[in-house]
Design a protein around this motif. Structure first.
Motif, PDB file in Angstrom:
ATOM      1  N   GLN A   1       0.821  -1.193   0.000  1.00 19.90           N
ATOM      2  CA  GLN A   1       0.000   0.000   0.000  1.00 19.90           C
ATOM      3  C   GLN A   1       0.866   1.257   0.000  1.00 19.90           C
ATOM      4  N   ILE A   2       0.330   2.314  -0.526  1.00 18.62           N
ATOM      5  CA  ILE A   2       0.954   3.615  -0.755  1.00 18.62           C
ATOM      6  C   ILE A   2       1.852   3.551  -1.990  1.00 18.62           C
TER       7      ILE A   2
ATOM      8  N   ALA B   1       2.881   4.591   9.166  1.00 22.62           N
ATOM      9  CA  ALA B   1       2.257   5.545   8.247  1.00 22.62           C
ATOM     10  C   ALA B   1       1.213   4.864   7.376  1.00 22.62           C
ATOM     11  N   MET B   2       1.496   3.625   6.968  1.00 22.18           N
ATOM     12  CA  MET B   2       0.562   2.891   6.130  1.00 22.18           C
ATOM     13  C   MET B   2      -0.739   2.595   6.868  1.00 22.18           C
TER      14      MET B   2
ATOM     15  N   TYR C   1      -2.783   5.733   7.143  1.00 20.78           N
ATOM     16  CA  TYR C   1      -3.335   6.078   5.831  1.00 20.78           C
ATOM     17  C   TYR C   1      -4.538   5.198   5.507  1.00 20.78           C
TER      18      TYR C   1
ATOM     19  N   HIS D   1      -7.605   6.015   7.724  1.00 19.06           N
ATOM     20  CA  HIS D   1      -8.249   7.267   7.321  1.00 19.06           C
ATOM     21  C   HIS D   1      -8.973   7.094   5.979  1.00 19.06           C
ATOM     22  N   LEU D   2      -8.346   6.422   5.028  1.00 18.29           N
ATOM     23  CA  LEU D   2      -8.927   6.289   3.686  1.00 18.29           C
ATOM     24  C   LEU D   2     -10.226   5.503   3.705  1.00 18.29           C
TER      25      LEU D   2
END
Length: 254
Positions: A35-36, A144-145, A148, A151-152
Motif C-alpha cells: 500500500q501507498i 504511516a501505512m 493512511y 483514514h482512507l
C-alpha cells in the motif's frame, strides 16, 4: 509481450482480476506492491491510483470490472462469464456493480480492521511477491501505512461489528443470478453453506433419513424422507402438511 497486471497481494479486487485472466487463459505478468507504493505504480501504468490495473496490447484497463470484460472478450462463447441473453446479462452486471460498490468495500474494511494490528500477518500476506526493497521497508512504513488505510477507509473500533447488507437488497436476488460467473467472482469469500434447519421438531421417522430416500433432488428435504416432502416443488423446505399428524401437534421450535 504478455499483459502486465499491477496489484497488491491482499486485495480481493485484484484476486477477481487474477481469477478472470487465469480462467480465460490470458498470459500476464503480475507486479505486486504494498500500500501507498501501489498508487505510484498504478499511475505510472496509466491507472488512476488504484489497483488492479491491466496493461494489455489493446489498452489500459484500470478497474476490475473492465478487466473482467476484457477477459470475457477473449473467452469462447460457451464459457464466458457474462450471459449472452440481454436480460440476464443486465442482471449480472447490476449484481457485479452492487458487489463492487457495497459488499466489496465493507469486506475490505473488515479485513483491514483485523489485519492492521497484526504485524506478523501483515508481513506474511501483505508482502507476498512484492519487490525486495518494499519487503525490507515494510516494517518502517507500517505506522504511516496503517494510519493512511484507517483514514482512507474510515476504519474505527466499530468496524469489526457484524451488520446486515445495506437495505437488504442483496437478499432479494434470484439464486441463478447469484451463481453466475461474473457476479460470483465479484463477491468476497463466504463460509460454506449449511443445511437449512426444519422450522419445527422433526418426527421420529424423519430423524435418521438421508438424501438417498428422495426419488429426485426437489422432491423432499435432503434430511427428510418422502413422507415429509414439500407439497409444492418450488419451495426448498418441507411442508408441514406433508408430515404426520403427530409431528404437527408438537410445539414450534422457538
Amino acid at each position: 509481450m504478455p499483459a502486465r497486471l499491477v496489484t497488491i497481494p491482499i486485495s480481493h479486487y485484484c484476486e477477481k482480476a487474477r481469477w478472470a485472466l487465469d480462467r480465460a487463459g490470458i498470459a500476464y505478468r503480475e507486479e505486486r506492491h504494498v500500500q501507498i507504493v501501489h498508487r505510484v505504480a498504478s499511475r505510472r501504468a496509466g491507472g488512476g491510483g488504484t489497483v488492479p490495473v491491466l496493461v494489455a496490447p489493446e489498452g489500459v484497463f484500470a478497474q476490475s470490472a473492465d478487466i473482467l470484460a476484457y477477459a470475457d472478450r477473449h473467452t469462447a462463447p460457451g464459457a464466458r462469464l457474462y450471459p449472452e441473453e440481454p436480460g440476464l446479462r443486465a442482471e449480472v452486471v447490476a449484481l457485479e456493480r452492487d458487489f463492487d460498490a457495497d459488499l466489496g468495500p465493507e469486506g475490505r474494511r473488515w479485513m483491514y480492521f483485523h489485519i492492521l494490528p497484526r504485524r506478523d500477518l501483515g508481513r506474511a500476506y501483505n508482502c507476498t511477491g512484492v519487490p525486495a526493497w518494499e519487503r525490507r521497508a515494510f516494517p518502517l512504513m507500517l505506522g504511516a501505512m496503517s494510519g493512511y488505510v484507517r483514514h482512507l477507509f474510515a476504519i474505527g473500533p466499530e468496524t469489526g461489528v457484524q451488520r446486515a447488507p445495506p437495505s437488504g437488497r442483496h437478499s432479494t436476488r434470484s439464486p441463478p443470478a447469484w451463481r453466475t460467473g461474473a457476479a460470483t467472482c465479484a463477491a468476497t469469500p463466504s463460509p460454506p453453506p449449511t443445511s437449512p434447519s426444519p422450522p419445527w421438531p422433526r418426527p421420529r421417522s424423519c430423524r435418521r433419513s438421508t438424501a438417498s430416500h428422495c426419488p429426485s433432488p426437489t422432491s423432499c428435504h435432503p434430511l427428510w424422507p418422502p413422507a415429509c416432502a414439500p407439497s409444492a416443488p418450488t419451495r426448498p423446505g418441507p411442508s408441514r402438511a406433508g408430515c404426520s399428524a403427530r409431528s404437527a401437534t408438537r410445539p414450534r421450535r422457538p
